[in-house]
Design an enzyme around this catalytic site. Structure first.
Site, PDB file in Angstrom:
ATOM      1  N   ILE A 120       6.765   4.881 -24.228  1.00  0.00           N
ATOM      2  CA  ILE A 120       7.386   3.584 -24.227  1.00  0.00           C
ATOM      3  C   ILE A 120       7.514   2.545 -24.686  1.00  0.00           C
ATOM      4  O   ILE A 120       6.429   2.455 -25.416  1.00  0.00           O
ATOM      5  CB  ILE A 120       6.645   3.788 -22.609  1.00  0.00           C
ATOM      6  CG1 ILE A 120       6.504   4.166 -21.351  1.00  0.00           C
ATOM      7  CG2 ILE A 120       7.288   2.191 -21.441  1.00  0.00           C
ATOM      8  CD1 ILE A 120       7.287   5.437 -20.837  1.00  0.00           C
ATOM      9  N   THR A 121       8.309   1.749 -24.592  1.00  0.00           N
ATOM     10  CA  THR A 121       8.653   0.831 -25.625  1.00  0.00           C
ATOM     11  C   THR A 121       7.863  -0.684 -24.353  1.00  0.00           C
ATOM     12  O   THR A 121       7.883  -1.084 -23.476  1.00  0.00           O
ATOM     13  CB  THR A 121       9.657   0.199 -26.206  1.00  0.00           C
ATOM     14  OG1 THR A 121       9.672   1.378 -26.170  1.00  0.00           O
ATOM     15  CG2 THR A 121       9.388  -1.087 -27.197  1.00  0.00           C
TER      16      THR A 121
ATOM     17  N   HIS B 110       9.079  -7.261  -3.356  1.00  0.00           N
ATOM     18  CA  HIS B 110      10.236  -8.537  -3.497  1.00  0.00           C
ATOM     19  C   HIS B 110      10.329  -9.669  -4.162  1.00  0.00           C
ATOM     20  O   HIS B 110      10.843  -9.994  -4.217  1.00  0.00           O
ATOM     21  CB  HIS B 110      11.069  -8.560  -1.607  1.00  0.00           C
ATOM     22  CG  HIS B 110       9.941  -8.075  -1.343  1.00  0.00           C
ATOM     23  ND1 HIS B 110       8.852  -7.391   0.326  1.00  0.00           N
ATOM     24  CD2 HIS B 110       9.785  -9.462   0.365  1.00  0.00           C
ATOM     25  CE1 HIS B 110       8.372  -7.894   1.138  1.00  0.00           C
ATOM     26  NE2 HIS B 110       8.941  -8.840   1.124  1.00  0.00           N
TER      27      HIS B 110
ATOM     28  N   GLY C  54       2.228   2.170  -2.968  1.00  0.00           N
ATOM     29  CA  GLY C  54       2.399   3.198  -3.581  1.00  0.00           C
ATOM     30  C   GLY C  54       3.176   1.883  -4.855  1.00  0.00           C
ATOM     31  O   GLY C  54       3.168   2.312  -5.976  1.00  0.00           O
ATOM     32  N   LYS C  55       3.828   1.049  -4.859  1.00  0.00           N
ATOM     33  CA  LYS C  55       4.272   0.178  -6.123  1.00  0.00           C
ATOM     34  C   LYS C  55       3.624   0.188  -7.566  1.00  0.00           C
ATOM     35  O   LYS C  55       4.351   0.614  -8.141  1.00  0.00           O
ATOM     36  CB  LYS C  55       4.700  -0.851  -4.770  1.00  0.00           C
ATOM     37  CG  LYS C  55       5.621  -1.170  -4.159  1.00  0.00           C
ATOM     38  CD  LYS C  55       6.382  -1.921  -3.984  1.00  0.00           C
ATOM     39  CE  LYS C  55       4.359  -3.652  -3.535  1.00  0.00           C
ATOM     40  NZ  LYS C  55       4.273  -2.680  -2.049  1.00  0.00           N
TER      41      LYS C  55
ATOM     42  N   ASP D 105       0.810  -1.657   0.033  1.00  0.00           N
ATOM     43  CA  ASP D 105       0.192  -0.286  -0.175  1.00  0.00           C
ATOM     44  C   ASP D 105       0.544   1.610   0.349  1.00  0.00           C
ATOM     45  O   ASP D 105      -0.218   2.409  -0.227  1.00  0.00           O
ATOM     46  CB  ASP D 105      -1.070   0.027   1.362  1.00  0.00           C
ATOM     47  CG  ASP D 105      -2.534  -0.587   0.699  1.00  0.00           C
ATOM     48  OD1 ASP D 105      -2.555  -1.073   0.089  1.00  0.00           O
ATOM     49  OD2 ASP D 105      -3.083  -1.585   1.263  1.00  0.00           O
TER      50      ASP D 105
HETATM   51  P1  GDP Z   1       1.428  -1.564  -3.281  1.00  0.00           P
HETATM   52  O1  GDP Z   1       0.667  -1.773  -2.866  1.00  0.00           O
HETATM   53  O2  GDP Z   1       2.844  -0.345  -2.740  1.00  0.00           O
HETATM   54  O3  GDP Z   1       1.405  -1.395  -5.293  1.00  0.00           O
HETATM   55  O4  GDP Z   1       0.675   0.246  -3.268  1.00  0.00           O
HETATM   56  P2  GDP Z   1      -0.743   0.936  -4.774  1.00  0.00           P
HETATM   57  O5  GDP Z   1       0.003   1.369  -5.451  1.00  0.00           O
HETATM   58  O6  GDP Z   1      -1.510  -0.257  -4.898  1.00  0.00           O
HETATM   59  O7  GDP Z   1      -1.470   2.011  -3.394  1.00  0.00           O
HETATM   60  C1  GDP Z   1      -2.356   1.804  -2.147  1.00  0.00           C
HETATM   61  C2  GDP Z   1      -2.965   2.727  -2.018  1.00  0.00           C
HETATM   62  O8  GDP Z   1      -2.457   4.017  -1.961  1.00  0.00           O
HETATM   63  C3  GDP Z   1      -3.907   2.854  -3.471  1.00  0.00           C
HETATM   64  O9  GDP Z   1      -5.338   3.045  -2.592  1.00  0.00           O
HETATM   65  C4  GDP Z   1      -3.455   4.699  -4.109  1.00  0.00           C
HETATM   66  O10 GDP Z   1      -4.687   5.282  -5.190  1.00  0.00           O
HETATM   67  C5  GDP Z   1      -3.075   4.911  -3.465  1.00  0.00           C
HETATM   68  N1  GDP Z   1      -1.487   6.238  -3.740  1.00  0.00           N
HETATM   69  C6  GDP Z   1      -0.297   5.761  -4.204  1.00  0.00           C
HETATM   70  N2  GDP Z   1       0.332   6.468  -5.092  1.00  0.00           N
HETATM   71  C7  GDP Z   1      -0.184   7.511  -3.837  1.00  0.00           C
HETATM   72  C8  GDP Z   1      -0.202   8.956  -4.406  1.00  0.00           C
HETATM   73  O11 GDP Z   1       0.959   9.268  -4.587  1.00  0.00           O
HETATM   74  N3  GDP Z   1      -0.897   9.699  -3.394  1.00  0.00           N
HETATM   75  C9  GDP Z   1      -2.116   9.357  -2.759  1.00  0.00           C
HETATM   76  N4  GDP Z   1      -2.871  10.225  -2.110  1.00  0.00           N
HETATM   77  N5  GDP Z   1      -2.599   7.801  -3.037  1.00  0.00           N
HETATM   78  C10 GDP Z   1      -1.855   7.366  -3.588  1.00  0.00           C
END
Ligand code: GDP
Length: 463
Positions: free
Chosen positions: A44-45, A86, A23-24, A21
């Site tokens: 992007i390719t 990971h 943001g990956k 969560d």
């Molecule tokens: P992962 O589990 O690390 O892949 O995380 P996700 O990409 O699925 O992101 C988890 C949550 O955080 C989602 O609800 C996204 O919309 C939110 N999120 C990710 N990046 C950002 C950001 O830069 N800003 C905000 N406000 N929310 C984000």
């Protein structure tokens, strides 16, 4: 046959890691939609399992930042692995370490370091993979003013006057920089990049608004370029070397392999040599496939187009007969007929590197790939846990029966640790009937911790 005259530089391979969560996936999506809105737009390719951002695109989107680097950027671009986390990172191995040349560690700037952040850092340290930190979710900081940019010019000075610090600065320091320092890294926001190998660049970003993404891309390109200058091998050389990302059933093609090729050149009609815990698999390549661009797709089911030749670094789908026994994370070579024997030898050596030394008594560990099994074994070894059996695959009834017998001589050995792999139904039934403890998780750190807690409980109970 490989033409020895070709001596091109390859793209560095980049992997994204971090806590759930943080943001990956969002960051990857954001990177993959990087576009230049000029007439000579660089896009992007799309590869199989990876996306390539050409250096031209990076230079254009980051033009204001280019002056940070004195060196010319001569790499063709960067190849970002599409699967974050990971698990993917540890599966994608090559001899002597990780397949990824560089990692992006995503940390939610509001939440700071979490167990998987620390686990990711441990894995990166173990593989000696250089990384940058993307301090994500910048947009969530109240009062964040993007006009001033994520640059902190006099942070150390401001630290002496805590009242003058903004919420952003406090969070960046407390949640990202200080924990990195505690783990023995020098860390700094990138505007003050120091030229020491232990300095980790921290780049504040927002995957949501896209802020900081150009900065992140240019820093990665710069880091990769530095490797080039240190001759850390980003040259394309010889036959294709790669790692199996996934085995996929495709309509009309049967079982196919998605692979990341990190070095060399492959030709359609070459032979494929793949390592497997039980031996080496050899087959003849039917087709080297690349994804079709949307405008090339006449029929949405017809997703791939064949290539005569592929050059590292790239992601490719390989169609070949007899791929049933192939597992994810296996080393792979694509060679001409005369090179099969030497490739086999190389693969056998590589498989031996993965082999885990077993103890006369101990527990059972299983994981989805050779790379992740090795990562799990390494963490358990640090805690002096004895391992009797280590295998790639699902937990089956036989494993439970074996663990039951180990437990008879020593109750502490009646455990199975399963990392990122399934437990089959007949094994579940068998566990119910026996005194076997099963630990299942997608986080190595958590598995080790739970196992240690269980040992403590047993010790208390046996007092
Ligand atoms: P992962 O589990 O690390 O892949 O995380 P996700 O990409 O699925 O992101 C988890 C949550 O955080 C989602 O609800 C996204 O919309 C939110 N999120 C990710 N990046 C950002 C950001 O830069 N800003 C905000 N406000 N929310 C984000």
């Amino acid at each position: 046959m490989y033409n020895g005259d070709i001596m091109a530089l390859r793209c560095p391979i980049v992997s994204v890691l971090g806590h759930v969560d943080h943001g990956k996936t969002s960051l990857l999506d954001r990177i993959r939609t990087t576009r230049v809105t000029t007439r000579e737009a660089g896009g992007i390719t799309q590869h199989i399992g990876a996306s390539e951002i050409p250096i031209g695109t990076i230079k254009k989107v980051s033009k204001d930042l280019l002056n940070i680097f004195k060196a010319d950027l001569s790499i063709p671009g960067i190849l970002v692995i599409d699967t974050p986390g990971h698990e993917a990172f540890t599966s994608l191995r090559k001899r002597g370490g990780a397949l990824a040349d560089i990692a992006i560690l995503v940390v939610d700037i509001n939440e700071g370091f979490k167990p998987q952040t620390i686990e990711a850092i441990n894995i990166l340290k173990q593989c000696k993979t250089p990384f940058v930190v993307a301090a994500n979710k910048l947009d969530k900081i109240s009062g964040w003013n993007s006009i001033n940019g994520p640059f902190i010019t006099n942070f150390n000075e401001q630290k002496q006057h805590p009242n003058a610090l903004t919420e952003f600065e406090i969070k960046l320091y407390e949640n990202v920089i200080a924990p990195l320092n505690e783990l023995g890294f020098e860390a700094d926001v990138f505007s003050r990049v120091k030229d020491t190998t232990k300095t980790i660049n921290v780049i504040p970003v927002s995957a949501m608004t896209g802020e900081g993404i150009p900065d992140l891309l240019i820093i990665i390109a710069g880091l990769a370029q530095k490797f080039l200058e240190q001759k850390l091998g980003l040259n394309v050389e010889g036959y294709a070397k790669g790692t199996v990302l996934e085995i996929k059933e495709e309509k009309g093609l049967g079982k196919t392999i998605d692979a990341i090729i990190y070095d060399g050149i492959a030709k359609a009609g070459d032979y494929i040599v793949i390592g497997n815990p039980d031996g080496v698999i050899t087959s003849k390549v039917k087709a080297l496939l690349k994804p079709k661009a949307l405008d090339e797709m006449m029929d949405p089911r017809d997703k791939f187009k064949p290539s005569k030749q592929i050059v590292a670094a790239t992601g490719v789908k390989i169609s070949a007969p007899d791929l049933d026994m192939v597992i994810a994370g296996s080393p792979l070579r694509i060679v001409s007929k005369s090179e099969i024997e030497s490739a086999k030898e190389e693969i056998v050596q590589e498989i031996e590197d993965f082999e885990i030394t077993l103890d006369d008594e101990g527990i059972i560990i299983k994981a989805d790939t050779m790379g992740s099994l090795e990562a799990l074994a390494t963490e358990l070894r640090k805690k002096n846990v004895k391992i009797k059996k280590a295998e790639v695959g699902e937990i089956n009834k036989k494993d439970v029966i074996e663990a039951t017998s180990y437990a008879m001589s020593n109750p502490y050995n009646g455990a199975i640790i399963a990392f990122n792999t399934k437990v089959l139904n007949d094994a579940k039934v068998e566990i119910e009937k026996n005194d076997v403890k099963l630990f299942e998780d997608k986080i190595i750190y958590k598995l080790v911790e739970d196992y240690e807690d269980w040992i403590k409980e047993m010790e208390e109970a046996l007092k």
